[in-house]
Design an enzyme around this catalytic site. Structure first.
Site, PDB file in Angstrom:
ATOM      1  N   GLU A 104      -7.103  -1.107  19.738  1.00  0.00           N
ATOM      2  CA  GLU A 104      -5.980  -0.567  20.526  1.00  0.00           C
ATOM      3  C   GLU A 104      -4.884   0.011  19.655  1.00  0.00           C
ATOM      4  OE1 GLU A 104      -4.923  -4.294  22.104  1.00  0.00           O
ATOM      5  OE2 GLU A 104      -6.417  -4.277  23.674  1.00  0.00           O
TER       6      GLU A 104
ATOM      7  N   CYS B  89      28.181   5.374  20.355  1.00  0.00           N
ATOM      8  CA  CYS B  89      29.338   4.516  20.106  1.00  0.00           C
ATOM      9  C   CYS B  89      28.950   3.106  19.691  1.00  0.00           C
ATOM     10  CB  CYS B  89      30.228   4.509  21.341  1.00  0.00           C
ATOM     11  SG  CYS B  89      30.809   6.154  21.711  1.00  0.00           S
TER      12      CYS B  89
HETATM   13  C1  LIG Z   1       1.630  -2.943  21.184  1.00  0.00           C
HETATM   14  C2  LIG Z   1       0.228  -3.326  21.342  1.00  0.00           C
HETATM   15  C3  LIG Z   1      -0.766  -2.597  20.687  1.00  0.00           C
HETATM   16  C4  LIG Z   1      -0.476  -1.437  19.784  1.00  0.00           C
HETATM   17  O1  LIG Z   1       0.253  -1.765  18.656  1.00  0.00           O
HETATM   18  P1  LIG Z   1       0.522  -0.638  17.537  1.00  0.00           P
HETATM   19  O2  LIG Z   1       1.230  -1.355  16.479  1.00  0.00           O
HETATM   20  O3  LIG Z   1       1.330   0.421  18.163  1.00  0.00           O
HETATM   21  O4  LIG Z   1      -0.818  -0.134  17.109  1.00  0.00           O
HETATM   22  C5  LIG Z   1      -2.079  -2.959  20.921  1.00  0.00           C
HETATM   23  N1  LIG Z   1      -2.395  -3.991  21.723  1.00  0.00           N
HETATM   24  C6  LIG Z   1      -1.469  -4.716  22.362  1.00  0.00           C
HETATM   25  C7  LIG Z   1      -1.891  -5.822  23.256  1.00  0.00           C
HETATM   26  C8  LIG Z   1      -0.132  -4.403  22.189  1.00  0.00           C
HETATM   27  O5  LIG Z   1       0.790  -5.140  22.814  1.00  0.00           O
END
Ligand SMILES: *Cc1c(COP(=O)(O)O)cnc(C)c1O
Length: 444
Positions: free
Chosen positions: A302, A373
């Protein structure tokens, strides 16, 4: 780049590695991205302007797909869309065959609005509301990644009449050595089932008729420069999966190892290439599965930041330059914490160039301040730049992730326009906000 150009560019040239793949300098010594002169983009679309390079976006999608599939065929790449959300981006990612990781009804709604294939969407989050879960079930979304017992119980009730595929989010108790606000996998985390609850979570999920437990997931944090946290987490989670297999006959069909792949914000801190993460993750899964006699699960990754981060460049126009003798030189720009709050909340570091003076020599340190600000509204502290004056265009690289996504209307700021550049053409993919946008929801 020709040696001639390198010599001419001096200190600014080294910073080009932080910019999109297509970044270069033209004969007017202007920064060019996607074949477009950024100084002209600033004039045409106004500033602050976020410029996304299509070649870099597509290149990153392709790199994740190919580097992971080369060593671990069938890997599913989901874009963690909280990093930056935009309809045109979703369409591009759909074309590239990526899936999405969404964390709210809003993200789900935007995905739906562009007809993103539901089967390729995974729903994350530590406190999904009943309405969000209902919407996900009715879509029906590809997977729900269940975070805790409250959600499991809620989902069991709501899922009547469905057969929803789910994963369980586990907290492996691994310290990823990153900023504590972007650490998620340690014991003390609001995310996921803590180790002591894993067994009970699997048994409960397996015994819920309307839920189909297909796998396990972890995400240990963001901006990870090392592969070790992934490898350690894989060990812990696969050991557990083997136990669940012998105890309950659980088959691990999917393993989600999260995102968190680092990008380069400053010249001094290059991250490992994607192939290094792919190699380490795949070999650890393979060796561990061999040892435990488990079938290889489908791998889910992911990436968020690492898909969009480098593709984005923030352009600002310089206004006031305030020199406090023997103290500091403040260069104020027309954006700041409303469009990029990362320096203020994480102490994040960035570099910058003067987009219209790419070949000029550095002339001392300045601090780039925003226009909002708060004294904490500083984008970059003490950076060497050529002489800067009002009207110059400052370009900050690595601005594609978690800038616009976290942007606000503080001081009634208009959220910036966004353009997608490719082969010398710029397409507006988000117009700048207006006063009407700011008051659209008010009921006077
Ligand atoms: C935020 C998140 C990601 C992605 O993280 P990056 O650092 O942007 O690659 C993947 N999986 C989950 C469950 C997340 O919360």
């Amino acid at each position: 780049m020709a040696r001639q150009t390198l010599l001419k560019l001096g200190g600014m040239e080294a910073r080009l590695v932080l910019f999109p793949l297509t970044a270069k300098v033209n004969s007017q010594n202007h920064l060019v991205v996607g074949g477009c002169d950024t100084v002209k983009l600033a004039a045409e679309f106004g500033t602050p302007l976020y410029v996304f390079d299509e070649a870099t976006l597509r290149g990153k999608c392709a790199e994740f797909r190919s580097e992971f599939n080369r060593v671990y065929p069938g890997t599913v790449v989901l874009y963690a869309c909280k990093a930056f959300i935009n309809k045109a981006l979703f369409n591009l990612l759909n074309e590239e065959g990526l899936g999405l990781d969404v964390v709210s009804g809003g993200e789900m709604g935007i995905a739906k609005s562009v007809g993103f294939p539901a089967a390729r969407v995974y729903f994350h989050g530590n406190n999904k509301t009943p309405d969000e879960l209902k919407e996900a079930l009715d879509w029906p979304i590809g997977r729900i990644v269940v975070d805790n017992f409250h959600e499991l119980t809620l989902l069991a009730d709501l899922a009547e009449g469905h057969k929803q595929d789910i994963l369980l989010r586990l907290t492996p108790g691994i310290d990823p050595h990153t900023h504590k606000y972007i650490t998620t996998g340690t014991i003390d985390s609001k995310f996921g089932f803590p180790v002591g609850e894993w067994d009970k979570a699997v048994s409960k999920a397996l015994s819920t008729p309307n839920l189909n437990l297909v796998g396990l997931h972890f995400h240990v944090g963001s901006l990870l420069f090392e592969t070790e946290p992934y490898e350690k987490s894989i060990e812990v989670v696969l050991d557990f999966a083997a136990k669940m297999k012998s105890k309950y006959g659980f088959e691990l069909k999917e393993l989600g190892v999260g995102g968190g792949f680092a990008i380069q914000y400053v010249v001094a801190s290059p991250p490992p290439p994607i192939s290094t993460y792919a190699g380490a993750i795949s070999s650890r899964i393979k060796s561990k599965c061999r040892e435990l006699k488990l079938a290889l699960p489908k791998l889910i990754i992911e990436p968020g930041r690492s898909i969009v981060g480098r593709a984005g460049v923030a352009l600002y126009t310089v206004g006031v330059v305030k020199a406090i003798p023997d103290v500091r030189r403040y260069v104020s720009v027309d954006g700041g914490m409303a469009d990029n709050i990362r320096p203020a909340i994480y102490g994040s570091v960035y570099e910058a160039v003067v987009a219209n003076k790419m070949s000029e020599k550095e002339a001392g340190k300045v601090t780039i301040a925003g226009k909002f600000c708060e004294s904490g509204d500083i984008l970059i502290r003490d950076i060497e730049l050529p002489p800067v004056s009002a009207g110059d265009v400052i370009a900050i690289p690595s601005s594609g992730a978690y800038c616009l996504a976290m942007s606000s209307n503080y001081n009634a700021a208009f959220k910036p326009a966004v353009v997608l550049v490719k082969d010398g053409k710029a397409r507006l993919i988000r117009r700048r906000e207006t006063v009407d946008d700011l008051t659209r929801c008010d009921l006077p």
